[in-house]
Motif scaffolding. Structure first.
Motif, PDB file in Angstrom:
ATOM      1  N   ASN A 231       0.856  -1.186   0.000  1.00  0.00           N
ATOM      2  CA  ASN A 231       0.000   0.000   0.000  1.00  0.00           C
ATOM      3  C   ASN A 231       0.893   1.237   0.000  1.00  0.00           C
ATOM      4  O   ASN A 231       1.322   1.698   1.050  1.00  0.00           O
ATOM      5  N   PRO A 232       1.214   1.802  -1.191  1.00  0.00           N
ATOM      6  CA  PRO A 232       2.124   2.943  -1.255  1.00  0.00           C
ATOM      7  C   PRO A 232       1.451   4.281  -0.960  1.00  0.00           C
ATOM      8  O   PRO A 232       2.121   5.311  -0.951  1.00  0.00           O
ATOM      9  N   LEU A 233       0.138   4.292  -0.705  1.00  0.00           N
ATOM     10  CA  LEU A 233      -0.542   5.565  -0.479  1.00  0.00           C
ATOM     11  C   LEU A 233      -0.126   6.192   0.848  1.00  0.00           C
ATOM     12  O   LEU A 233      -0.073   7.408   0.971  1.00  0.00           O
ATOM     13  N   ASN A 246      15.612  13.686  25.120  1.00  0.00           N
ATOM     14  CA  ASN A 246      16.808  14.174  24.431  1.00  0.00           C
ATOM     15  C   ASN A 246      16.519  14.569  22.981  1.00  0.00           C
ATOM     16  O   ASN A 246      17.437  14.681  22.157  1.00  0.00           O
ATOM     17  N   ASP A 247      15.223  14.770  22.685  1.00  0.00           N
ATOM     18  CA  ASP A 247      14.784  15.216  21.349  1.00  0.00           C
ATOM     19  C   ASP A 247      15.183  14.228  20.251  1.00  0.00           C
ATOM     20  O   ASP A 247      15.556  14.611  19.138  1.00  0.00           O
ATOM     21  N   GLU A 248      15.071  12.952  20.553  1.00  0.00           N
ATOM     22  CA  GLU A 248      15.220  11.901  19.556  1.00  0.00           C
ATOM     23  C   GLU A 248      13.814  11.409  19.218  1.00  0.00           C
ATOM     24  O   GLU A 248      12.978  11.240  20.106  1.00  0.00           O
ATOM     25  N   TYR A 249      13.550  11.174  17.944  1.00  0.00           N
ATOM     26  CA  TYR A 249      12.217  10.771  17.507  1.00  0.00           C
ATOM     27  C   TYR A 249      12.257   9.299  17.088  1.00  0.00           C
ATOM     28  O   TYR A 249      12.897   8.939  16.096  1.00  0.00           O
ATOM     29  N   LEU A 250      11.567   8.459  17.863  1.00  0.00           N
ATOM     30  CA  LEU A 250      11.538   7.016  17.633  1.00  0.00           C
ATOM     31  C   LEU A 250      10.345   6.688  16.741  1.00  0.00           C
ATOM     32  O   LEU A 250       9.201   6.957  17.102  1.00  0.00           O
ATOM     33  N   PHE A 251      10.619   6.114  15.586  1.00  0.00           N
ATOM     34  CA  PHE A 251       9.621   5.930  14.529  1.00  0.00           C
ATOM     35  C   PHE A 251       9.293   4.440  14.391  1.00  0.00           C
ATOM     36  O   PHE A 251      10.167   3.624  14.103  1.00  0.00           O
ATOM     37  N   PHE A 252       8.019   4.090  14.615  1.00  0.00           N
ATOM     38  CA  PHE A 252       7.531   2.706  14.509  1.00  0.00           C
ATOM     39  C   PHE A 252       6.492   2.648  13.394  1.00  0.00           C
ATOM     40  O   PHE A 252       5.535   3.431  13.392  1.00  0.00           O
ATOM     41  N   ALA A 253       6.637   1.698  12.466  1.00  0.00           N
ATOM     42  CA  ALA A 253       5.716   1.633  11.327  1.00  0.00           C
ATOM     43  C   ALA A 253       5.126   0.236  11.158  1.00  0.00           C
ATOM     44  O   ALA A 253       5.680  -0.759  11.623  1.00  0.00           O
ATOM     45  N   HIS A 254       3.975   0.200  10.456  1.00  0.00           N
ATOM     46  CA  HIS A 254       3.292  -1.023   9.995  1.00  0.00           C
ATOM     47  C   HIS A 254       2.484  -1.728  11.087  1.00  0.00           C
ATOM     48  O   HIS A 254       2.261  -2.943  11.013  1.00  0.00           O
ATOM     49  N   PHE A 255       1.999  -0.982  12.105  1.00  0.00           N
ATOM     50  CA  PHE A 255       1.151  -1.598  13.129  1.00  0.00           C
ATOM     51  C   PHE A 255      -0.099  -2.220  12.506  1.00  0.00           C
ATOM     52  O   PHE A 255      -0.583  -1.806  11.444  1.00  0.00           O
ATOM     53  N   GLN A 256      -0.660  -3.187  13.213  1.00  0.00           N
ATOM     54  CA  GLN A 256      -1.944  -3.780  12.849  1.00  0.00           C
ATOM     55  C   GLN A 256      -3.042  -2.726  12.971  1.00  0.00           C
ATOM     56  O   GLN A 256      -3.042  -1.918  13.894  1.00  0.00           O
ATOM     57  N   GLN A 257      -3.965  -2.735  12.030  1.00  0.00           N
ATOM     58  CA  GLN A 257      -5.057  -1.757  12.036  1.00  0.00           C
ATOM     59  C   GLN A 257      -5.845  -1.812  13.354  1.00  0.00           C
ATOM     60  O   GLN A 257      -6.156  -2.881  13.861  1.00  0.00           O
ATOM     61  N   ASP A 272       5.788   0.104  28.156  1.00  0.00           N
ATOM     62  CA  ASP A 272       4.350   0.263  27.918  1.00  0.00           C
ATOM     63  C   ASP A 272       3.980  -0.244  26.523  1.00  0.00           C
ATOM     64  O   ASP A 272       4.750  -0.110  25.558  1.00  0.00           O
ATOM     65  N   LEU A 273       2.768  -0.794  26.419  1.00  0.00           N
ATOM     66  CA  LEU A 273       2.280  -1.300  25.141  1.00  0.00           C
ATOM     67  C   LEU A 273       1.940  -0.147  24.200  1.00  0.00           C
ATOM     68  O   LEU A 273       1.171   0.750  24.558  1.00  0.00           O
ATOM     69  N   LEU A 274       2.502  -0.175  22.997  1.00  0.00           N
ATOM     70  CA  LEU A 274       2.180   0.824  21.971  1.00  0.00           C
ATOM     71  C   LEU A 274       1.096   0.313  21.026  1.00  0.00           C
ATOM     72  O   LEU A 274       0.233   1.073  20.586  1.00  0.00           O
ATOM     73  N   GLY A 275       1.163  -0.958  20.680  1.00  0.00           N
ATOM     74  CA  GLY A 275       0.220  -1.542  19.727  1.00  0.00           C
ATOM     75  C   GLY A 275       0.718  -2.917  19.317  1.00  0.00           C
ATOM     76  O   GLY A 275       1.638  -3.472  19.931  1.00  0.00           O
ATOM     77  N   LEU A 276       0.124  -3.442  18.247  1.00  0.00           N
ATOM     78  CA  LEU A 276       0.458  -4.798  17.800  1.00  0.00           C
ATOM     79  C   LEU A 276       1.107  -4.769  16.424  1.00  0.00           C
ATOM     80  O   LEU A 276       0.747  -3.950  15.563  1.00  0.00           O
ATOM     81  N   CYS A 277       2.049  -5.651  16.212  1.00  0.00           N
ATOM     82  CA  CYS A 277       2.728  -5.743  14.922  1.00  0.00           C
ATOM     83  C   CYS A 277       1.726  -6.104  13.831  1.00  0.00           C
ATOM     84  O   CYS A 277       0.894  -7.010  14.008  1.00  0.00           O
ATOM     85  N   GLY A 278       1.819  -5.395  12.715  1.00  0.00           N
ATOM     86  CA  GLY A 278       0.885  -5.633  11.624  1.00  0.00           C
ATOM     87  C   GLY A 278       1.554  -5.645  10.268  1.00  0.00           C
ATOM     88  O   GLY A 278       2.775  -5.861  10.150  1.00  0.00           O
ATOM     89  N   ASN A 279       0.755  -5.383   9.253  1.00  0.00           N
ATOM     90  CA  ASN A 279       1.235  -5.435   7.861  1.00  0.00           C
ATOM     91  C   ASN A 279       0.581  -4.314   7.061  1.00  0.00           C
ATOM     92  O   ASN A 279       0.087  -4.524   5.970  1.00  0.00           O
ATOM     93  N   SER A 280       0.576  -3.106   7.613  1.00  0.00           N
ATOM     94  CA  SER A 280      -0.045  -1.966   6.942  1.00  0.00           C
ATOM     95  C   SER A 280       1.001  -1.095   6.253  1.00  0.00           C
ATOM     96  O   SER A 280       2.175  -1.123   6.613  1.00  0.00           O
ATOM     97  N   GLY A 281       0.566  -0.349   5.246  1.00  0.00           N
ATOM     98  CA  GLY A 281       1.485   0.532   4.529  1.00  0.00           C
ATOM     99  C   GLY A 281       2.255  -0.192   3.454  1.00  0.00           C
ATOM    100  O   GLY A 281       1.810  -1.189   2.889  1.00  0.00           O
TER     101      GLY A 281
END
Length: 335
Positions: A231-233, A246-257, A272-281
């Protein structure tokens, strides 16, 4: 100037056009490509001489279908009236994957002119936006102590400093990124045939905060792909960005919807729980994409090398370590 920037219907359509059609192809270099140099020079000449039909003739077939001739000519005419002629252009870098970005001085203002081309020297996308000099300092590595963003044993699918180990190194914001997945003893990432997301070991696994931080972005509504499809959109899919003290931005991608458990502005603690591993994007199978960048905006960011504290790597304890492709990693067990 206002006509150039805030003829909103025209600008929104052009930016949408750019995002819809041209984010899949990835530019691998920050040096200006000869095709972009030539096409942008011709564009400038035609723009300054009011040859807007000539610019339209430079469009690819997809561009012509999406932005018809009358609308394109009206946009360029209004832009010329609002901003005046182009006085100077300076190539800066590549943004959104394929767009050559130029600091462009018009008679009435300075803007970023961004253009994408193909091998036939046709314009496949462009957009204009206010110019912002990236004066944010680069960060070589994280100073915040991090645990791995998951529980249990995972495999480093991509990670390291060379193209062979990590294709992300070609892209400025993601140059130190990781793709994490889970494999079995045979190296497979799925249980049976891999045709459904639930067949993958990583799908639905918990993704956790590697440190105390603040949530600055949370995206949750992107549908998961079927394995093998992309999904390239919206390339990152469902996303969380954390900002450390320390102004570092931690980037997590493709979580489950609909699995993201945090909200923008929320403070989270390590583990802490952020979400679940998925296949989006733009993802072909369930996995976690993780990287650190120096600013929130991925289009202006520079990647930061990630080191993790006290992790088990192929069975051995490592401290302050940055994993590489092929290694099996997990957090050190806590008493």
């Amino acid at each position: 100037m206002e006509n150039l920037l805030w003829n909103k219907s025209s600008m929104k359509k052009i930016i949408l056009l750019a995002l819809l059609l041209f984010t899949v192809n990835r530019a691998s270099a920050q040096a200006e490509k000869s095709a972009d140099k030539k096409v942008s020079e011709i564009f400038e000449q035609k723009f300054n001489s009011d040859d807007f039909n000539g610019i339209f003739d430079m469009f690819s077939a997809e561009m012509k279908n999406t932005l018809p001739q009358k609308e394109a000519i009206n946009f360029f005419a209004e832009s010329k009236e609002g901003a005046g002629k182009i006085i100077n252009r300076e190539f800066k870098n590549y943004v959104r994957g394929t767009f050559a970005s130029y600091k462009t001085t018009f008679e009435k203002g300075i803007f970023s002119f961004n253009i994408s081309t193909n091998k036939q020297l046709k314009i496949t996308g462009f957009y204009i936006e206010p110019f912002q000099e990236n004066n944010v300092g680069e960060i070589k590595r994280n100073s915040t102590k991090l645990i791995l963003p998951f529980k249990g044993r995972w495999n480093v699918g991509w990670g390291g400093d060379t193209v062979d180990l990590n294709y992300h190194v070609q892209y400025k914001a993601q140059k130190n990124a990781f793709d994490f997945l889970i494999t079995d003893n045979e190296g497979k990432t799925y249980i049976t045939n891999g045709r459904t997301n639930i067949d993958y070991y990583a799908f639905g696994k918990e993704i956790i905060a590697p440190c105390d931080a603040e949530v600055v972005l949370a995206v949750d509504g992107i549908e998961d792909n079927k394995p093998g499809e992309l999904n390239p959109l919206y390339i990152p899919g469902n996303t969380v960005i954390l900002k450390t003290e320390n102004d570092e931005y931690l980037f997590f991608a493709h979580f489950q919807q609909h699995s993201v458990k945090v909200k923008e502005g929320q403070k989270v603690k390590k583990g802490d729980l952020l979400g679940l591993c998925g296949n989006s994007g733009n993802s072909s199978e369930p996995h976690l994409h993780f990287h650190i960048q120096n600013v929130k905006d991925m289009n202006r960011a520079t990647g930061v090398k990630s080191y993790f504290s006290n992790i088990i790597v192929d069975g051995e304890l490592r401290n302050d370590y940055s994993p590489i492709k092929g290694e099996i990693i997990e957090n050190e067990p806590q008493d």
